[in-house]
Scaffold this motif. Structure first.
Motif, PDB file in Angstrom:
ATOM      1  N   TRP A 234       0.846  -1.188   0.000  1.00 41.13           N
ATOM      2  CA  TRP A 234       0.000   0.000   0.000  1.00 41.13           C
ATOM      3  C   TRP A 234       0.883   1.240   0.000  1.00 41.13           C
ATOM      4  O   TRP A 234       1.895   1.293   0.682  1.00 41.13           O
ATOM      5  CB  TRP A 234      -0.892   0.015   1.237  1.00 41.13           C
ATOM      6  CG  TRP A 234      -1.968  -1.020   1.188  1.00 41.13           C
ATOM      7  CD1 TRP A 234      -1.992  -2.192   1.863  1.00 41.13           C
ATOM      8  CD2 TRP A 234      -3.155  -0.974   0.409  1.00 41.13           C
ATOM      9  NE1 TRP A 234      -3.138  -2.883   1.553  1.00 41.13           N
ATOM     10  CE2 TRP A 234      -3.869  -2.160   0.668  1.00 41.13           C
ATOM     11  CE3 TRP A 234      -3.697  -0.060  -0.484  1.00 41.13           C
ATOM     12  CZ2 TRP A 234      -5.092  -2.442   0.063  1.00 41.13           C
ATOM     13  CZ3 TRP A 234      -4.913  -0.337  -1.087  1.00 41.13           C
ATOM     14  CH2 TRP A 234      -5.597  -1.506  -0.817  1.00 41.13           C
ATOM     15  N   ILE A 235       0.462   2.263  -0.743  1.00 45.95           N
ATOM     16  CA  ILE A 235       1.192   3.525  -0.837  1.00 45.95           C
ATOM     17  C   ILE A 235       0.321   4.613  -0.222  1.00 45.95           C
ATOM     18  O   ILE A 235      -0.839   4.773  -0.607  1.00 45.95           O
ATOM     19  CB  ILE A 235       1.516   3.865  -2.306  1.00 45.95           C
ATOM     20  CG1 ILE A 235       2.328   2.734  -2.929  1.00 45.95           C
ATOM     21  CG2 ILE A 235       2.234   5.203  -2.399  1.00 45.95           C
ATOM     22  CD1 ILE A 235       2.409   2.798  -4.440  1.00 45.95           C
ATOM     23  N   SER A 236       0.859   5.346   0.717  1.00 44.64           N
ATOM     24  CA  SER A 236       0.118   6.441   1.326  1.00 44.64           C
ATOM     25  C   SER A 236       0.005   7.592   0.327  1.00 44.64           C
ATOM     26  O   SER A 236       0.984   7.929  -0.357  1.00 44.64           O
ATOM     27  CB  SER A 236       0.840   6.930   2.582  1.00 44.64           C
ATOM     28  OG  SER A 236       0.246   8.129   3.051  1.00 44.64           O
ATOM     29  N   VAL A 237      -1.170   8.238   0.273  1.00 43.73           N
ATOM     30  CA  VAL A 237      -1.326   9.385  -0.616  1.00 43.73           C
ATOM     31  C   VAL A 237      -0.472  10.559  -0.148  1.00 43.73           C
ATOM     32  O   VAL A 237      -0.197  11.469  -0.927  1.00 43.73           O
ATOM     33  CB  VAL A 237      -2.805   9.815  -0.756  1.00 43.73           C
ATOM     34  CG1 VAL A 237      -3.625   8.730  -1.413  1.00 43.73           C
ATOM     35  CG2 VAL A 237      -3.400  10.205   0.580  1.00 43.73           C
ATOM     36  N   GLU A 238      -0.037  10.523   1.109  1.00 44.46           N
ATOM     37  CA  GLU A 238       0.863  11.563   1.612  1.00 44.46           C
ATOM     38  C   GLU A 238       2.275  11.388   1.063  1.00 44.46           C
ATOM     39  O   GLU A 238       3.025  12.355   0.961  1.00 44.46           O
ATOM     40  CB  GLU A 238       0.881  11.555   3.133  1.00 44.46           C
ATOM     41  CG  GLU A 238      -0.445  11.948   3.743  1.00 44.46           C
ATOM     42  CD  GLU A 238      -0.436  11.884   5.248  1.00 44.46           C
ATOM     43  OE1 GLU A 238       0.629  11.602   5.833  1.00 44.46           O
ATOM     44  OE2 GLU A 238      -1.492  12.117   5.854  1.00 44.46           O
ATOM     45  N   ASP A 239       2.631  10.151   0.699  1.00 41.16           N
ATOM     46  CA  ASP A 239       3.971   9.872   0.180  1.00 41.16           C
ATOM     47  C   ASP A 239       4.052   9.978  -1.334  1.00 41.16           C
ATOM     48  O   ASP A 239       5.051  10.445  -1.875  1.00 41.16           O
ATOM     49  CB  ASP A 239       4.428   8.474   0.596  1.00 41.16           C
ATOM     50  CG  ASP A 239       4.572   8.340   2.100  1.00 41.16           C
ATOM     51  OD1 ASP A 239       4.807   9.362   2.775  1.00 41.16           O
ATOM     52  OD2 ASP A 239       4.444   7.211   2.597  1.00 41.16           O
ATOM     53  N   GLN A 240       2.993   9.532  -2.013  1.00 43.11           N
ATOM     54  CA  GLN A 240       3.056   9.472  -3.477  1.00 43.11           C
ATOM     55  C   GLN A 240       1.652   9.300  -4.050  1.00 43.11           C
ATOM     56  O   GLN A 240       0.805   8.643  -3.457  1.00 43.11           O
ATOM     57  CB  GLN A 240       3.921   8.287  -3.899  1.00 43.11           C
ATOM     58  CG  GLN A 240       4.071   8.105  -5.374  1.00 43.11           C
ATOM     59  CD  GLN A 240       4.894   6.875  -5.722  1.00 43.11           C
ATOM     60  OE1 GLN A 240       5.516   6.260  -4.865  1.00 43.11           O
ATOM     61  NE2 GLN A 240       4.888   6.509  -6.977  1.00 43.11           N
ATOM     62  N   LEU A 241       1.424   9.896  -5.215  1.00 44.94           N
ATOM     63  CA  LEU A 241       0.194   9.699  -5.972  1.00 44.94           C
ATOM     64  C   LEU A 241       0.538   8.980  -7.276  1.00 44.94           C
ATOM     65  O   LEU A 241       1.691   9.013  -7.719  1.00 44.94           O
ATOM     66  CB  LEU A 241      -0.472  11.042  -6.274  1.00 44.94           C
ATOM     67  CG  LEU A 241      -1.066  11.765  -5.061  1.00 44.94           C
ATOM     68  CD1 LEU A 241      -1.464  13.177  -5.436  1.00 44.94           C
ATOM     69  CD2 LEU A 241      -2.246  10.992  -4.500  1.00 44.94           C
TER      70      LEU A 241
END
Length: 79
Positions: free
Chosen positions: A21-28
Motif C-alpha cells: 500500500w502507498i500512502s497518498v501523503e507519500d506518493q500519488l
C-alpha cells in the motif's frame, strides 16, 4: 490505523507478487487509471476497500480520485 494495514502492509496477488500500500501523503499515481484504494469516511468512519479511478490531465502535476464521498488514504496499482 487501517485494520490489517499496519500488521500486513503487503498484499499477495494471485501471481505470488507482493504489492505494498502507498500512502497518498507519500506518493500519488503518475498516470490515470484504476487503482485499489482504502477510503475513509463513507458511509461510516470505518475505512473500506474500493476500486477507484484516478484522473489526471497532461498539463497538471496532480490528479483527483473519482469517489462518491470519503477520502482516499492509501492506494496500490492493480496486479
Amino acid at each position: 490505523m487501517i485494520n490489517g494495514l499496519a500488521e500486513n502492509p503487503a498484499v499477495a496477488s494471485n501471481t505470488g507478487i507482493f504489492l505494498e500500500w502507498i500512502s497518498v501523503e507519500d506518493q500519488l499515481p503518475e498516470k490515470r487509471g484504476q487503482y485499489m484504494c482504502w477510503v475513509e469516511g463513507q458511509p461510516t468512519d470505518q475505512p473500506n476497500l474500493q476500486l477507484l479511478q484516478y484522473s489526471i490531465h497532461d498539463d497538471e502535476e496532480e490528479g483527483i480520485w473519482i469517489t462518491g464521498s470519503g477520502t482516499v488514504t492509501h492506494w496500490m496499482p492493480l496486479p
